[in-house]
Structures are given as C-alpha cells and as structure tokens.
Write a protein that holds these residues in place. Structure first.
Motif, PDB file in Angstrom:
ATOM      1  N   ILE A  30      44.361  23.816  22.432  1.00 42.07           N
ATOM      2  CA  ILE A  30      44.552  25.233  22.084  1.00 42.07           C
ATOM      3  C   ILE A  30      45.322  25.926  23.203  1.00 42.07           C
ATOM      4  N   HIS A  31      46.266  26.762  22.828  1.00 45.49           N
ATOM      5  CA  HIS A  31      46.805  27.775  23.738  1.00 45.49           C
ATOM      6  C   HIS A  31      46.146  29.100  23.345  1.00 45.49           C
ATOM      7  N   SER A  32      45.330  29.621  24.234  1.00 41.17           N
ATOM      8  CA  SER A  32      44.499  30.776  23.873  1.00 41.17           C
ATOM      9  C   SER A  32      45.209  32.095  24.171  1.00 41.17           C
ATOM     10  N   ARG A  33      46.453  32.182  23.762  1.00 45.86           N
ATOM     11  CA  ARG A  33      47.143  33.474  23.794  1.00 45.86           C
ATOM     12  C   ARG A  33      46.821  34.222  22.511  1.00 45.86           C
ATOM     13  N   VAL A  34      46.723  35.523  22.607  1.00 53.42           N
ATOM     14  CA  VAL A  34      46.414  36.368  21.454  1.00 53.42           C
ATOM     15  C   VAL A  34      47.702  37.059  21.015  1.00 53.42           C
ATOM     16  N   GLY A  35      48.145  36.716  19.803  1.00 53.29           N
ATOM     17  CA  GLY A  35      49.321  37.365  19.244  1.00 53.29           C
ATOM     18  C   GLY A  35      48.926  38.440  18.248  1.00 53.29           C
ATOM     19  N   HIS A  36      49.928  39.089  17.690  1.00 53.64           N
ATOM     20  CA  HIS A  36      49.668  40.132  16.693  1.00 53.64           C
ATOM     21  C   HIS A  36      50.851  40.175  15.735  1.00 53.64           C
ATOM     22  N   PRO A  37      50.763  40.929  14.656  1.00 54.36           N
ATOM     23  CA  PRO A  37      51.818  40.877  13.648  1.00 54.36           C
ATOM     24  C   PRO A  37      53.207  41.281  14.131  1.00 54.36           C
ATOM     25  N   GLU A  38      53.294  41.965  15.245  1.00 58.60           N
ATOM     26  CA  GLU A  38      54.601  42.398  15.746  1.00 58.60           C
ATOM     27  C   GLU A  38      55.002  41.725  17.056  1.00 58.60           C
TER      28      GLU A  38
ATOM     29  N   LEU B 284      47.959  18.512  16.793  1.00 59.35           N
ATOM     30  CA  LEU B 284      48.526  19.799  17.163  1.00 59.35           C
ATOM     31  C   LEU B 284      47.990  20.357  18.473  1.00 59.35           C
ATOM     32  N   ALA B 285      48.876  21.066  19.146  1.00 57.83           N
ATOM     33  CA  ALA B 285      48.482  22.078  20.120  1.00 57.83           C
ATOM     34  C   ALA B 285      48.616  23.403  19.375  1.00 57.83           C
ATOM     35  N   LEU B 286      47.500  23.998  19.039  1.00 56.79           N
ATOM     36  CA  LEU B 286      47.496  25.187  18.180  1.00 56.79           C
ATOM     37  C   LEU B 286      47.702  26.442  19.023  1.00 56.79           C
ATOM     38  N   ASP B 287      48.892  27.009  18.923  1.00 56.22           N
ATOM     39  CA  ASP B 287      49.154  28.334  19.483  1.00 56.22           C
ATOM     40  C   ASP B 287      49.424  29.245  18.296  1.00 56.22           C
ATOM     41  N   ILE B 288      48.345  29.734  17.729  1.00 55.73           N
ATOM     42  CA  ILE B 288      48.421  30.466  16.470  1.00 55.73           C
ATOM     43  C   ILE B 288      48.992  31.863  16.651  1.00 55.73           C
ATOM     44  N   SER B 289      49.125  32.303  17.914  1.00 51.23           N
ATOM     45  CA  SER B 289      49.760  33.596  18.177  1.00 51.23           C
ATOM     46  C   SER B 289      51.174  33.634  17.618  1.00 51.23           C
ATOM     47  N   HIS B 290      51.878  32.499  17.659  1.00 49.53           N
ATOM     48  CA  HIS B 290      53.245  32.444  17.145  1.00 49.53           C
ATOM     49  C   HIS B 290      53.281  32.711  15.642  1.00 49.53           C
ATOM     50  N   TRP B 291      52.332  32.140  14.932  1.00 46.18           N
ATOM     51  CA  TRP B 291      52.323  32.318  13.484  1.00 46.18           C
ATOM     52  C   TRP B 291      52.029  33.765  13.096  1.00 46.18           C
ATOM     53  N   CYS B 292      51.162  34.436  13.857  1.00 41.70           N
ATOM     54  CA  CYS B 292      50.907  35.854  13.583  1.00 41.70           C
ATOM     55  C   CYS B 292      52.210  36.642  13.663  1.00 41.70           C
ATOM     56  N   ASN B 293      53.015  36.327  14.648  1.00 45.97           N
ATOM     57  CA  ASN B 293      54.288  37.000  14.839  1.00 45.97           C
ATOM     58  C   ASN B 293      55.281  36.617  13.738  1.00 45.97           C
ATOM     59  N   VAL B 294      55.412  35.318  13.460  1.00 46.01           N
ATOM     60  CA  VAL B 294      56.369  34.843  12.458  1.00 46.01           C
ATOM     61  C   VAL B 294      56.063  35.430  11.081  1.00 46.01           C
ATOM     62  N   HIS B 295      54.783  35.430  10.706  1.00 48.83           N
ATOM     63  CA  HIS B 295      54.406  35.876   9.367  1.00 48.83           C
ATOM     64  C   HIS B 295      54.068  37.373   9.312  1.00 48.83           C
ATOM     65  N   GLU B 296      54.135  38.047  10.455  1.00 50.28           N
ATOM     66  CA  GLU B 296      53.864  39.479  10.531  1.00 50.28           C
ATOM     67  C   GLU B 296      52.529  39.826   9.866  1.00 50.28           C
ATOM     68  N   SER B 297      51.520  39.010  10.242  1.00 53.87           N
ATOM     69  CA  SER B 297      50.195  39.196   9.651  1.00 53.87           C
ATOM     70  C   SER B 297      49.174  38.461  10.501  1.00 53.87           C
TER      71      SER B 297
ATOM     72  N   THR C  34      34.194  15.113  20.462  1.00 56.00           N
ATOM     73  CA  THR C  34      35.463  14.793  21.104  1.00 56.00           C
ATOM     74  C   THR C  34      35.821  15.839  22.147  1.00 56.00           C
ATOM     75  N   VAL C  35      36.833  15.533  22.933  1.00 59.13           N
ATOM     76  CA  VAL C  35      37.289  16.438  23.991  1.00 59.13           C
ATOM     77  C   VAL C  35      38.228  17.479  23.397  1.00 59.13           C
ATOM     78  N   LEU C  36      38.010  18.734  23.725  1.00 56.15           N
ATOM     79  CA  LEU C  36      38.913  19.822  23.360  1.00 56.15           C
ATOM     80  C   LEU C  36      39.416  20.467  24.643  1.00 56.15           C
ATOM     81  N   THR C  37      40.718  20.642  24.727  1.00 56.13           N
ATOM     82  CA  THR C  37      41.316  21.284  25.905  1.00 56.13           C
ATOM     83  C   THR C  37      41.901  22.629  25.507  1.00 56.13           C
ATOM     84  N   VAL C  38      41.860  23.559  26.467  1.00 54.72           N
ATOM     85  CA  VAL C  38      42.364  24.921  26.251  1.00 54.72           C
ATOM     86  C   VAL C  38      43.221  25.317  27.437  1.00 54.72           C
ATOM     87  N   THR C  39      44.442  25.746  27.167  1.00 58.56           N
ATOM     88  CA  THR C  39      45.273  26.367  28.199  1.00 58.56           C
ATOM     89  C   THR C  39      45.340  27.859  27.905  1.00 58.56           C
ATOM     90  N   THR C  40      44.980  28.659  28.893  1.00 62.16           N
ATOM     91  CA  THR C  40      44.986  30.118  28.731  1.00 62.16           C
ATOM     92  C   THR C  40      46.410  30.609  28.980  1.00 62.16           C
TER      93      THR C  40
END
Length: 267
Positions: free
Chosen positions: A182-190, A150-163, A225-231
């Motif tokens: 990682i995509h280090s964007r910060v999402g929120h429930p809305e 995975l490329a984890l952009d968990i901001s999307h899930w915060c929005n999708v699940h509204e939590s 291991t190598v971890l990459t982050v895109t801001t």
C-alpha cells in the motif's frame, strides 16, 4: 499477519545517513527508493540502510520512453539493477496509459521473467500515466493477467475518476484481493494528495481510504501474510504550496509520520 512500514526517500533533502537515522528513530522498518547506477553511491546507500537495520523496497518509476522497444530495454535494465541489491521486493510503475494492452502485457511478462530468474518479487503500482492508471482498466488487466500483484495507491484513482470510486466497487474489490503493498497517500476527486490528512475538512476522504485499507489488511490477516505500507505523501508539487513564495503548506515528513502512527494504532 506481519505489517511493516516504509518511509519514502522521495522528497528527502538530508544526507542519506541522517535520513536513515530519522527513519529508524521514527519507527519505520525500511525505505522505499530507486538506486543510482554509480557503484560507490549505491553501496553507500545500502551500507547506511544495513547499519540502521532498515529494509529496502526497490522502486522503479522511470517509465518515460514512448517507443516500446526502448521502454522495455530500460525497464529491464532498471529492474535487474534493483534485483542485484536483493531488496525485499520491487515496486514498479509499469507501462504507460497510452500503450495498448498487448504492449503493456509485454512489460508485465518481462517482470515475471525477471522474478523467475532472480527470486525478487515485483509489484505493479496503480499510478496515473502508467498501465494501471484507472480502476476499470486495472480490472481488465487483472482479469486477463491474474498473476499481477499490486502496490495499491488508490489516491491516483480518486483523482483520475474524479470521485471516491462509489460506482467502481467491483474493480476496487478485485484490486484489493491482488494487493501486496500500500501507498498510504490520501487523494481526493480533484487531486492525488490532500493538503493535510489531519485537517477536519478531509475527514470523509480519509475515512474512505481507511475503509479500503481495512479491507486489504483483512485479506492479509486471513491469509497470515506480510503486508507492507509506504507512507508516500510527496513533496511539492504533490504537496500544495502557497502562491508566489512556493512555501509548502505542511511538513511532508510530519504528515508521513502521522500516517504511519495512525495506521499502526489502527492495525
């Protein structure tokens, strides 16, 4: 563990050579971006990256077709085009949220074949509108197709699940164990992006994301291991704007550099 930071080309309006100078000066290791098919334009981009000692993460986001056969044909065309540039890896917005499991599985298996033939690794992004648009759906894919990375952009899930995913801990933990990028964007429930992660009103939301990223970092430290982050804080309309004038409420570049420096200091 090696930790590398990448700037998104998304939202850049500067000449690419100037953009690369800024990326290097800010302390990034590379750029995440799609590549044009026009040969001279693509070569100029790759030359600028090489000149400034910047690595490339290839990016595929053009998953637009509703017909699966057309979708798969373009998916392969774009991915093979990116592999020709020999990126560090390709980050892929694979599939559609309205495709069935078997339809999306065809695309994941196609990506696996391309990796086997070219040696270019492919990660799949947790992104709204795509196959991995939700935490519980991604859990199902990972349980049935455990080789997905995975490329984890968990901001999307915060929005999708509204939590902040308080009730989806098992799905989040499984995703973390499969995360290479990682995509280090910060999402929120809305929404998928807070207006400014530096603002005190978002402290709890930022901390939730930091807690998730801490766990990803811990898994890569343990494995060495190598971890990459895109801001990947994006431009408008991801970045909120003022009404009527449509002026952005913050500077996208400054927010992304802030995120990079915050994570560099933390890790």
């Amino acid at each position: 563990m090696t930790l590398q930071f990448f700037a998104p080309a998304w939202g850049n309006t500067l000449p690419f050579e100037q953009f690369c100078r800024n990326v290097k000066a800010a302390g990034y290791d590379g750029v995440e971006m799609a590549l044009p098919f026009e040969t001279a334009e693509k070569d100029a981009i790759l030359d600028s990256l090489a000149k400034h000692g910047l690595s490339l993460i290839g990016q595929y986001w053009q998953s637009l077709e509703s017909d699966l056969d057309q979708h798969a044909a373009n998916y392969e065309k774009y991915l093979r085009h990116l592999t020709d540039a020999r990126p560090l890896f390709i980050n892929c917005q694979t599939g559609k949220d309205f495709f069935t499991f078997e339809q999306n599985r065809r695309l994941f298996e196609l990506a696996d074949r391309i990796t086997a033939e070219t040696g270019v690794r492919i990660t799949h992004e947790t992104h709204r509108g795509k196959a991995l648009f939700a935490a519980h759906i991604t859990r199902d894919y990972l349980e049935k197709l455990p080789d997905i990375r995975l490329a984890l952009d968990i901001s999307h899930w915060c929005n999708v699940h509204e939590s902040l995913l308080e009730n989806q801990e098992d799905a989040v933990q499984l995703a973390i164990r499969h995360t290479d990028h990682i995509h280090s964007r910060v999402g929120h429930p809305e929404g998928p992006q807070v207006n400014d992660p530096r603002a005190p009103e978002w402290a709890d939301v930022l901390q939730a994301h930091l807690n998730w990223w801490d766990e990803v970092v811990a898994t890569h430290r343990d494995a060495q291991t190598v971890l990459t982050v895109t801001t990947e804080f994006g431009p408008a309309p991801y970045l909120p704007t003022l009404p009527y004038t449509q002026m952005p409420v913050v500077n996208q570049w400054e927010v992304n550099v802030f995120m990079m420096n915050l994570l560099k200091e933390r890790y």
